[in-house]
Design an enzyme around this catalytic site. Structure first.
Site, PDB file in Angstrom:
ATOM      1  N   THR A 339       0.815  -1.212   0.000  1.00 26.99           N
ATOM      2  CA  THR A 339       0.000   0.000   0.000  1.00 26.99           C
ATOM      3  C   THR A 339       0.854   1.269   0.000  1.00 26.99           C
ATOM      4  O   THR A 339       2.051   1.237   0.247  1.00 26.99           O
ATOM      5  CB  THR A 339      -0.945  -0.001   1.211  1.00 26.99           C
ATOM      6  OG1 THR A 339      -0.191  -0.282   2.398  1.00 26.99           O
ATOM      7  CG2 THR A 339      -2.016  -1.061   1.053  1.00 26.99           C
ATOM      8  N   ASP A 340       0.178   2.405  -0.255  1.00 28.44           N
ATOM      9  CA  ASP A 340       0.844   3.710  -0.357  1.00 28.44           C
ATOM     10  C   ASP A 340       0.796   4.499   0.943  1.00 28.44           C
ATOM     11  O   ASP A 340       1.179   5.668   0.965  1.00 28.44           O
ATOM     12  CB  ASP A 340       0.186   4.544  -1.466  1.00 28.44           C
ATOM     13  CG  ASP A 340       0.187   3.813  -2.793  1.00 28.44           C
ATOM     14  OD1 ASP A 340       1.269   3.443  -3.254  1.00 28.44           O
ATOM     15  OD2 ASP A 340      -0.901   3.587  -3.345  1.00 28.44           O
ATOM     16  N   SER A 365       1.051   8.886   4.997  1.00 26.91           N
ATOM     17  CA  SER A 365       0.620   8.887   3.611  1.00 26.91           C
ATOM     18  C   SER A 365       1.824   9.237   2.751  1.00 26.91           C
ATOM     19  O   SER A 365       2.532  10.204   3.050  1.00 26.91           O
ATOM     20  CB  SER A 365      -0.502   9.904   3.383  1.00 26.91           C
ATOM     21  OG  SER A 365      -0.830   9.990   2.012  1.00 26.91           O
ATOM     22  N   ARG A 366       2.068   8.481   1.707  1.00 24.21           N
ATOM     23  CA  ARG A 366       3.307   8.660   0.951  1.00 24.21           C
ATOM     24  C   ARG A 366       3.289   9.882   0.041  1.00 24.21           C
ATOM     25  O   ARG A 366       4.320  10.258  -0.501  1.00 24.21           O
ATOM     26  CB  ARG A 366       3.590   7.396   0.131  1.00 24.21           C
ATOM     27  CG  ARG A 366       3.934   6.217   1.024  1.00 24.21           C
ATOM     28  CD  ARG A 366       4.294   4.976   0.249  1.00 24.21           C
ATOM     29  NE  ARG A 366       4.496   3.851   1.162  1.00 24.21           N
ATOM     30  CZ  ARG A 366       4.668   2.598   0.770  1.00 24.21           C
ATOM     31  NH1 ARG A 366       4.651   2.302  -0.521  1.00 24.21           N
ATOM     32  NH2 ARG A 366       4.844   1.631   1.655  1.00 24.21           N
ATOM     33  N   VAL A 367       2.127  10.490  -0.136  1.00 18.97           N
ATOM     34  CA  VAL A 367       2.100  11.736  -0.917  1.00 18.97           C
ATOM     35  C   VAL A 367       1.969  12.956  -0.022  1.00 18.97           C
ATOM     36  O   VAL A 367       2.280  14.063  -0.415  1.00 18.97           O
ATOM     37  CB  VAL A 367       0.962  11.750  -1.935  1.00 18.97           C
ATOM     38  CG1 VAL A 367       1.188  10.757  -3.031  1.00 18.97           C
ATOM     39  CG2 VAL A 367      -0.352  11.504  -1.266  1.00 18.97           C
TER      40      VAL A 367
END
Length: 501
Positions: A339-340, A365-367
Site C-alpha cells: 500500500t501507499d 501517507s506517501r504523498v
C-alpha cells in the site's frame, strides 16, 4: 418417376453431402474423481486454463485452480451439495466473469453477483473478468485530486488522494469498519461510486451496515458485496476480486470509484484453507500461490487513468486486522509493503474515548501534502508536530511534580486539539468545515475554553457556518482561505467563543 425428377433428387443429395461438416465435435468432458469440502479432483480434463469455469451436469459452477498432469483441481463456487462423485465435468473455455452495470448501484450481492437483497434479478449484458492485469504505468496519471474522508484526523494529518491504496490496520474492535463507513457517507454529492466488500462478516453486521447506509441515502451511490461467515472459503477468496471488477467498470467509464475491502486478513485465512484442500503449500515461499501475490495483484488494480482514457480513478481502502498489535506478522507486513500509506489505530486511544482512535504519530501517507487543498495545508502545517510534542510532554508530565507555565500551556492546547479531533459515528465533516475548526485551534481561540466545551463550540461553529455560507463556498471553490473569508471567519469564531465561555 421421370428421369428429370430423379436427376434433381440425386443432385440435391450430392449438394447436401458436399456441404455436410464431418469434422468431429470434441468436448472437453471427464469425471469427478474426488470430492471434499468445496474442492473436487477431475480426471483427464485436458486443455483447461487456470481460472477457467468448469460446469457439471448438476449445474454447479467451479473454477480450475490446480492444473496437474493427470488431474485438475477445481474449487466450488455454488451448489456443492448437488455434486456427486463420477459426475461429468465440462470445461467451458471461458474465465470467470461477473456482470457490470450502473443498475447495480444500491444492491447487495454475493461474490458471483447473485442478489441477496430480495430486490429482484440482476440483468446485465456486459461482463468483466474477475481477474485482470493492472493498468500499466503509461496509462496512469500523477496525483492531483484529493479523496476526502470526512474524518478530521485523516484529512488534516494523513491525507488520501484518488487512486491511493491506504491501509487501515489494527486489532479488532478499534473502529476500522467505522472509518470505512464514514468515508462512504462523506462521498455524497462528490460523484464517487463506492463498493463495500464484506469478507467473513456476520450477516447481522452486514445488514446493519446496509441499513445505516440506506437510512442516510448512501446506497444511492454504493454497492455492497458480501461473502458472509457462512459462505464457502472460495466465495470469501473471490469476493474482493469480484468487487474490484465492478469498481473498475466505473473507472474505465471515466468515473471515480472507491472500494473498501473489509477485511483482507479474513481473505488470507480463506485462501490458506483453500490451499490446504488443494494440496498446495500454504507457506510464504510458494509463488505464484503465496499470500503476497494474492493481495498485490488485487491492490495494484487501483489506479488513476490519464485523460486519453477518460481520467477515471479507483481508490482502495484495504482493512487488516492484527493480533495484539502485531504488525510484524506475515499478512500485515505484506499489505503494508504493497500500500501507499497506512492508518494505524490504537487500542489504548479507543478505550480512553479518543474516537476515531487514529494514531497520528504512526500513520503515514506517501504523498502527504500533495493530496490536500491549500486551505488545509495552511491551517494544519504544524499540526502533526504539535500533537507529537504534546504526546511526549503528556508522558513526561506523569512523572513530573512541577511544570513551568509554557509546558502547561502546551499541554492544555494539546488536550483541546485531541478533543477537537474526536468524531461521533456516522458524522463525517466536510473539508471546508474542518479547515475552519482547525483554524480556530491553531490561532489560539480555543485556549480560553474548557476542554468539556470544545464539542459544543464545534457544533455551534458548524451551525453558524451553514448560515454564513460564503466562507464555506470560498474554501470549496477556490481551495484556499482568502483574506476576506479569513476576516469573516475570525469574526464568526469570536462570537461563538464568547457564547461558550
Amino acid at each position: 418417376m421421370s428421369n428429370d425428377l430423379l436427376s434433381w433428387i440425386i443432385s440435391d443429395i450430392e449438394k447436401k453431402i458436399d456441404i455436410l461438416d464431418t469434422t468431429p465435435w470434441i468436448e472437453n468432458i471427464w469425471e469427478v474423481f474426488y470430492l471434499w469440502d468445496g474442492v473436487a479432483k477431475v480426471t483427464w480434463l485436458r486443455n483447461v486454463a487456470y481460472n477457467e469455469v468448469v460446469e457439471f451436469d448438476s449445474k454447479a459452477v467451479w473454477i480450475a485452480l490446480n492444473l496437474e498432469e493427470h488431474y485438475v483441481w477445481v474449487v466450488i463456487l455454488e451448489w456443492f451439495s448437488n455434486i456427486k462423485e463420477w459426475e461429468k465435468a465440462k470445461a467451458t473455455g471461458r474465465t470467470l466473469e461477473v456482470p457490470v452495470w450502473n443498475g447495480l448501484i444500491g444492491r447487495v450481492v454475493d461474490a458471483l453477483w447473485n442478489p441477496i437483497d430480495w430486490l429482484g434479478e440482476i440483468n446485465s449484458t456486459e461482463k468483466y473478468p474477475v481477474e485482470r492485469v493492472a493498468t500499466w504505468v503509461m496509462s496512469r496519471k500523477s496525483v492531483h485530486e484529493s479523496m476526502q474522508t470526512g474524518i478530521k484526523a485523516i484529512d488534516a494529518l494523513v491525507p488520501i488522494w484518488r487512486w491511493q491504496r491506504e491501509l487501515i490496520i489494527w486489532d479488532r474492535q478499534t473502529g476500522k469498519t467505522q472509518i470505512a463507513i464514514d468515508t462512504i457517507l462523506n462521498q455524497k454529492g462528490l460523484w464517487m461510486t463506492c463498493v463495500y466488500v464484506a469478507i467473513w462478516q456476520k450477516e447481522g453486521k452486514v445488514a446493519r451496515i446496509v441499513e445505516e447506509l440506506r437510512s442516510r441515502w448512501a446506497m444511492d451511490y454504493t454497492i455492497v458485496v458480501s461473502a458472509w461467515a457462512s459462505s464457502s472459503a472460495a466465495m470469501q477468496y473471490l469476493a474482493p476480486y469480484s468487487g474490484c471488477s465492478m469498481a473498475e467498470y466505473f473507472m474505465f467509464n471515466g468515473q471515480h470509484a472507491l472500494i473498501i475491502y473489509d477485511d483482507l486478513s479474513k481473505q488470507a485465512n480463506a485462501y490458506r484453507e483453500m490451499s490446504l484442500l488443494l494440496r498446495r503449500p500454504p507457506g510464504r515461499e510458494a509463488y505464484p500461490w503465496d499470500v503476497f501475490y494474492l493481495h498485490s495483484r488485487l491492490l495494484e488494480r487501483a489506479s488513476k487513468l490519464n485523460d486519453k482514457l477518460w481520467a477515471g480513478s479507483l481508490t482502495a481502502l484495504p482493512i487488516i486486522e492484527t493480533q495484539w498489535g502485531d504488525v510484524s506478522a506475515y499478512v500485515p507486513t505484506n499489505v503494508i509493503s504493497i500500500t501507499d500509506g497506512q492508518i494505524f489505530l490504537e487500542s489504548d486511544l479507543f478505550n480512553s474515548g479518543q474516537k476515531p482512535a487514529i494514531n497520528v504519530w504512526l500513520s503515514v501517507s506517501r504523498v502527504w501534502w500533495a493530496a490536500q487543498i491549500k486551505a488545509m495545508k495552511k491551517v494544519s502545517g504544524t499540526l502533526k508536530l504539535d500533537l507529537a510534542q504534546y504526546r511526549e510532554l503528556a508522558a513526561f508530565s506523569q512523572f513530573a511534580s512541577d511544570l513551568d507555565a509554557s509546558t502547561r500551556a502546551q499541554l492544555e492546547r494539546g488536550k483541546r486539539m485531541m478533543e477537537l479531533l474526536k468524531q461521533g459515528v456516522f458524522e463525517p465533516v466536510s473539508v471546508p468545515k474542518q479547515v475552519c475548526s482547525i483554524y480556530a485551534w491553531s490561532k489560539g481561540y480555543l485556549d480560553g475554553l474548557e476542554v468539556s466545551s470544545i464539542k459544543k463550540f464545534e457544533h455551534e461553529l458548524y451551525l453558524n457556518l451553514d448560515d454564513e455560507k460564503s466562507i464555506l463556498e470560498t474554501i470549496s471553490t477556490k481551495n484556499e482561505l482568502t483574506e476576506e473569508a479569513e476576516a469573516k471567519l475570525k469574526e464568526l469564531i469570536g462570537k461563538v467563543v464568547e457564547i461558550n465561555k
